[in-house]
Structure formats: C-alpha cells, structure tokens
Design a protein around this motif. Structure first.
Motif, PDB file in Angstrom:
ATOM      1  N   ASN A 311     -14.632  28.971 -25.319  1.00 18.93           N
ATOM      2  CA  ASN A 311     -14.032  27.590 -24.898  1.00 18.93           C
ATOM      3  C   ASN A 311     -12.751  27.194 -25.912  1.00 18.93           C
ATOM      4  OD1 ASN A 311     -16.116  26.937 -23.101  1.00 18.93           O
ATOM      5  ND2 ASN A 311     -17.564  26.481 -24.884  1.00 18.93           N
ATOM      6  N   LEU A 312     -12.444  28.041 -26.493  1.00 18.97           N
ATOM      7  CA  LEU A 312     -11.412  28.230 -27.524  1.00 18.97           C
ATOM      8  C   LEU A 312      -9.872  28.127 -26.595  1.00 18.97           C
ATOM      9  CD1 LEU A 312     -10.532  27.820 -30.572  1.00 18.97           C
ATOM     10  CD2 LEU A 312     -10.437  30.453 -30.465  1.00 18.97           C
ATOM     11  N   ALA A 313      -9.098  27.052 -27.146  1.00 21.76           N
ATOM     12  CA  ALA A 313      -7.934  27.092 -26.788  1.00 21.76           C
ATOM     13  C   ALA A 313      -6.787  27.247 -27.860  1.00 21.76           C
ATOM     14  CB  ALA A 313      -7.564  25.833 -25.917  1.00 21.76           C
ATOM     15  N   ILE A 314      -5.815  27.895 -27.660  1.00 21.62           N
ATOM     16  CA  ILE A 314      -4.727  28.066 -28.637  1.00 21.62           C
ATOM     17  C   ILE A 314      -3.329  27.712 -28.089  1.00 21.62           C
ATOM     18  CG2 ILE A 314      -3.438  29.795 -29.991  1.00 21.62           C
ATOM     19  CD1 ILE A 314      -6.468  29.571 -31.063  1.00 21.62           C
ATOM     20  N   LYS A 315      -2.502  26.801 -29.302  1.00 19.67           N
ATOM     21  CA  LYS A 315      -1.253  26.482 -29.012  1.00 19.67           C
ATOM     22  C   LYS A 315      -0.520  27.840 -29.762  1.00 19.67           C
ATOM     23  CE  LYS A 315       1.031  23.287 -31.316  1.00 19.67           C
ATOM     24  NZ  LYS A 315       1.601  22.073 -31.717  1.00 19.67           N
ATOM     25  N   VAL A 316       0.455  28.429 -29.043  1.00 17.72           N
ATOM     26  CA  VAL A 316       1.390  29.423 -29.617  1.00 17.72           C
ATOM     27  C   VAL A 316       2.633  28.651 -29.672  1.00 17.72           C
ATOM     28  CG1 VAL A 316       2.279  31.822 -29.110  1.00 17.72           C
ATOM     29  CG2 VAL A 316       0.158  31.272 -28.468  1.00 17.72           C
ATOM     30  N   SER A 317       3.208  28.679 -31.028  1.00 21.69           N
ATOM     31  CA  SER A 317       4.596  28.231 -31.112  1.00 21.69           C
ATOM     32  C   SER A 317       5.561  29.217 -31.754  1.00 21.69           C
ATOM     33  CB  SER A 317       4.273  26.873 -32.461  1.00 21.69           C
ATOM     34  OG  SER A 317       3.441  26.048 -31.888  1.00 21.69           O
ATOM     35  N   SER A 318       6.560  29.350 -31.164  1.00 23.79           N
ATOM     36  CA  SER A 318       7.680  30.503 -31.555  1.00 23.79           C
ATOM     37  C   SER A 318       8.839  29.890 -32.264  1.00 23.79           C
ATOM     38  CB  SER A 318       7.699  31.521 -30.315  1.00 23.79           C
ATOM     39  OG  SER A 318       6.791  32.215 -29.978  1.00 23.79           O
ATOM     40  N   HIS A 319       9.324  30.579 -32.956  1.00 25.89           N
ATOM     41  CA  HIS A 319      10.468  29.997 -33.654  1.00 25.89           C
ATOM     42  C   HIS A 319      11.666  31.034 -34.193  1.00 25.89           C
ATOM     43  CE1 HIS A 319       7.874  26.773 -34.700  1.00 25.89           C
ATOM     44  NE2 HIS A 319       6.865  27.313 -34.850  1.00 25.89           N
ATOM     45  N   THR A 320      12.514  30.471 -34.506  1.00 27.51           N
ATOM     46  CA  THR A 320      13.793  31.321 -35.088  1.00 27.51           C
ATOM     47  C   THR A 320      14.334  30.889 -36.378  1.00 27.51           C
ATOM     48  OG1 THR A 320      15.733  30.014 -34.016  1.00 27.51           O
ATOM     49  CG2 THR A 320      14.644  31.697 -32.439  1.00 27.51           C
ATOM     50  N   ASP A 321      15.238  31.751 -36.887  1.00 24.36           N
ATOM     51  CA  ASP A 321      16.001  31.143 -38.120  1.00 24.36           C
ATOM     52  C   ASP A 321      16.996  30.589 -37.572  1.00 24.36           C
ATOM     53  OD1 ASP A 321      18.028  33.098 -37.632  1.00 24.36           O
ATOM     54  OD2 ASP A 321      17.278  34.764 -38.478  1.00 24.36           O
ATOM     55  N   SER A 322      17.764  30.140 -38.378  1.00 21.74           N
ATOM     56  CA  SER A 322      18.752  29.023 -38.124  1.00 21.74           C
ATOM     57  C   SER A 322      20.282  29.692 -37.840  1.00 21.74           C
ATOM     58  CB  SER A 322      19.163  28.091 -39.502  1.00 21.74           C
ATOM     59  OG  SER A 322      19.603  29.106 -40.543  1.00 21.74           O
ATOM     60  N   ARG A 323      20.279  30.912 -37.912  1.00 23.21           N
ATOM     61  CA  ARG A 323      21.513  31.681 -37.537  1.00 23.21           C
ATOM     62  C   ARG A 323      21.899  31.541 -35.969  1.00 23.21           C
ATOM     63  NH1 ARG A 323      20.851  37.090 -41.159  1.00 23.21           N
ATOM     64  NH2 ARG A 323      18.698  36.626 -40.300  1.00 23.21           N
TER      65      ARG A 323
END
Length: 392
Positions: A311-323
């Motif tokens: 029953n577990l749900a996950i939010k996957v958040s992806s990011h970059t650096d500022s360049r």
C-alpha cells in the motif's frame, strides 16, 4: 412514562394526561407546505382586442388560444410568502378575431417571456387549505401582432392543491405596454397543471397550537412524576447511575482503542520513513539523466521496499544544479524523473504507486545558485532524485 397499575390508579391526573395527549397528537393534517420550487404546464388565452379591460369575457370575438400546451413556468417560493417566477408563453392571434380594435386579417404568432414577483395571500388571510390565492407584479417582453414591446405586468390568481405535489394554477395578467405609441395593452389568462418539488414543510397555526398544548401537558406530567414515591425514585436513580457509569466507561475504552490504533499507525509510518531515509538519494552526472550501476542497486532496494509494503506510494522528485538555462534544466529534470520511475516500473512497481515531480533548479539544497561560484562537489549535491512517502 414507566408506571405500575397501582400508580396509575393513585395518580388519576397522569392517566387523564395520557388520554388527552393521545387525542391531540400532531398528524399530517397539521403540517403545511412553506417553501418549494414549482413548475407548471398549461395553456393561455390572450385578449388584445383594444377594449380588453372593458369586456373581460368576450370569448368569441376577443380571446385567442391554441389547442395544445402553450405556457410553461418555473418558480421559487419562500416561507415569507414571496415567489420569483419565469414564464414563457406561445399563442396565435386568429384570423377574424378583434385585435387592437380591428379585424385580424391573418393568423399571427404571439410570444411572451415574463418575470414576476408574487405574494401568497394566505400569509394575510390565514391558511385556507387547498385554496391558495396570490397577487403579483412584474415585467416582460411580448412579440404580438408583429410588434415587439416591453410590458409592465400585474397578476391575480389562485392555485388549488390535490396533494403536497400536484395542483392546478389559474391566473389572469394585465400587461401594460412600455411603448404607448405603437402597441396596446392586453390581458392574458392562464391555467395549468402545477408540480411542486424540493418541498419544505412546517406546522400550520392549528398544529402550532397543538404543539404548545402538548408542551404544557408535558410540563404538567413532569411535575406529577416528581411526586412518585421516594422508593421508586431511588430505584430508578440507582438504575440510571449504573447506566451512566456504563456509558461513561464505553467512550473511554473507545478513545483508548483509537489512540492505540493511531500510535501503531504512527510507529509504522516512522519505521517506514527511517527505512526510506536509509536508502539515500540518487545522484546524476553533469548534464546526464542515465542511471549508474550504483543507482540501480539503490532502486532495486527501493522496489523491494515497495513490494514489502503493497500500500506504499512514493513521490519521486528529480532536480538539477543551477548551471544551464531554466528551460534546459526543467527538461533535464523531467528526463531524470522519468528514467528513475521507469526503472522502478520495470522492477514490477505499478505506475499508479509513483508520483513524479520535475523541479529543475528551483529546489537547490545549498547556496549554489546562478550568482554563486561553487565546487563540482557542491553542484553534485543538487543533481539528484529524492523519494518521499505519500501518506493518505
């Protein structure tokens, strides 16, 4: 009231009260309709002869009608007696009828759209049962005798009800033209079948009188009940005390059980969050969205964790650096989050258990923004995919 036969004989007033109260119980007849919506469908008769207010019943020469339903209305009626109504009508001026003091040479269509405010005269007269008279004023637009005109309207009518829902509506409306140069005044009579819905009912005046009498009798009954023998009262109080203690105990037990359930749920959440924190984040190479071997090992563990907790749900958040530009970094974070979730799906996780978020460079973990010079190690901290549990 709980009494013995002996008590009823001794307290003759109580017996009389029981008989009287039964005789004056509130019934369906003591209620009235107070507010409702209403639609009606019927027919209408138009007298536009030119002397319609002088010869009201000139059926043969002055009245016009069509042999099918020609009037529809809808209205909202309130407890204070006011009603708001919208009415549409169709008719036809017949050839040979008197219209505007002239013989009509051909059939001509009549169209009307009217809005009015009505007032229920029962609010003044008192409840009259099935007879429901009303008056009203309003305005509308009429296209008659090839002339369009605005009108000021006044109406008088009544409704007769066969039930709370169905009845008949009879009314006559005087229509005075706003354009006195090109058109005349006329009268429109109507009758139709009315249907009420969203009905709200209340007590009639007779019902309110009954209710007041019942309340007075109830007070008197309570006074007499207070004089019942001390022994009976003590027995009843003992029973009531035991019942009260039982009622007080049950909520405490329920509250304790609910708290234990909440504590167990919170402990489960805490354990899951710690287990998820132990997996850490995925970090990407500069300008890359590909997963390394180490990343795949971590995602394998993540997939196993989710399989262990169906029953577990996950939010996957992806990011970059500022360049790079904002647009490029948004695109790159979208590719990173897709590659991350695609790998979990490949490992057997259903897509609906995964929520994706591509944040670009908007959620940096340190001070390395576009205005700050940072080392490669610092920038690397921002090139990541993070995992968060989604709680219901």
């Amino acid at each position: 009231m709980k009494t013995t036969k002996t008590t009823c004989i001794a307290l003759t007033f109580v017996c009389t009260w029981l008989s009287t109260a039964q005789d004056i119980q509130l019934t369906q007849k003591d209620s009235i309709v107070q507010s409702f919506w209403m639609v009606s469908l019927g027919t209408n008769f138009v007298d536009d002869s030119g002397d319609e207010f002088g010869e009201l019943f000139d059926f043969k020469e002055g009245w016009n009608a069509v042999p099918y339903p020609s009037r529809i209305s809808i209205g909202r009626y309130f407890k204070n007696g006011l009603g708001l109504e919208a009415i549409g009508t169709y008719n036809k001026y017949k050839e040979g009828k008197t219209v505007d003091n002239s013989i009509n040479p051909e059939d001509v269509d009549y169209l009307g759209l009217d809005f009015r405010i009505s007032y229920d005269l029962n609010m003044i007269l008192g409840e009259t049962g099935f007879f429901d008279p009303y008056v009203g004023i309003g305005a509308g637009y009429t296209d008659a005798n090839n002339q369009g005109r605005g009108t000021y309207n006044a109406v008088i009518g009544f409704r007769t009800w066969f039930s709370d829902r169905f009845g008949l509506d009879f009314n006559s409306t005087g229509k005075w033209t706003m354009n006195t140069e090109n058109s005349t005044n006329h009268v429109q009579h109507a009758l139709g079948v009315a249907y009420r819905f969203n009905v709200e009912k209340g007590l009639s005046r007779k019902g309110e009188e009954k209710l007041a009498l019942l309340e007075e009798l109830e007070k008197e009954q309570k006074r007499v009940q207070d004089s019942i023998a001390i022994k009976q009262r003590e027995d009843e109080e003992a029973i009531l005390l035991a019942e009260r203690l039982e009622r007080e105990r049950e909520p405490v037990e329920l509250a304790e059980a609910e708290q234990a359930k909440l504590d167990a749920e919170q402990a489960k959440r805490t354990a899951l969050e710690k287990e998820l924190e132990g997996l850490q984040n995925i970090y990407f190479q500069l300008n890359s969205s590909y997963l390394s071997a180490n990343d795949k090992v971590l995602l394998d563990k993540m997939a196993q964790l989710m399989k262990n907790h169906p029953n577990l749900a996950i939010k996957v958040s992806s990011h970059t650096d500022s360049r790079g530009t904002d647009k490029y970094n948004q695109w790159l974070s979208e590719r990173r989050v897709k590659r991350t979730t695609d790998y979990l799906i490949l490992k057997g996780i259903r897509p609906e258990r995964l929520k994706m978020e591509a944040a670009g460079e908007t959620q940096l973990k340190n001070e390395c923004d576009n205005k700050t010079i940072c080392s490669e190690e610092k920038h690397a901290e921002n090139r990541r995919s993070e995992f968060t549990i989604i709680w219901d």
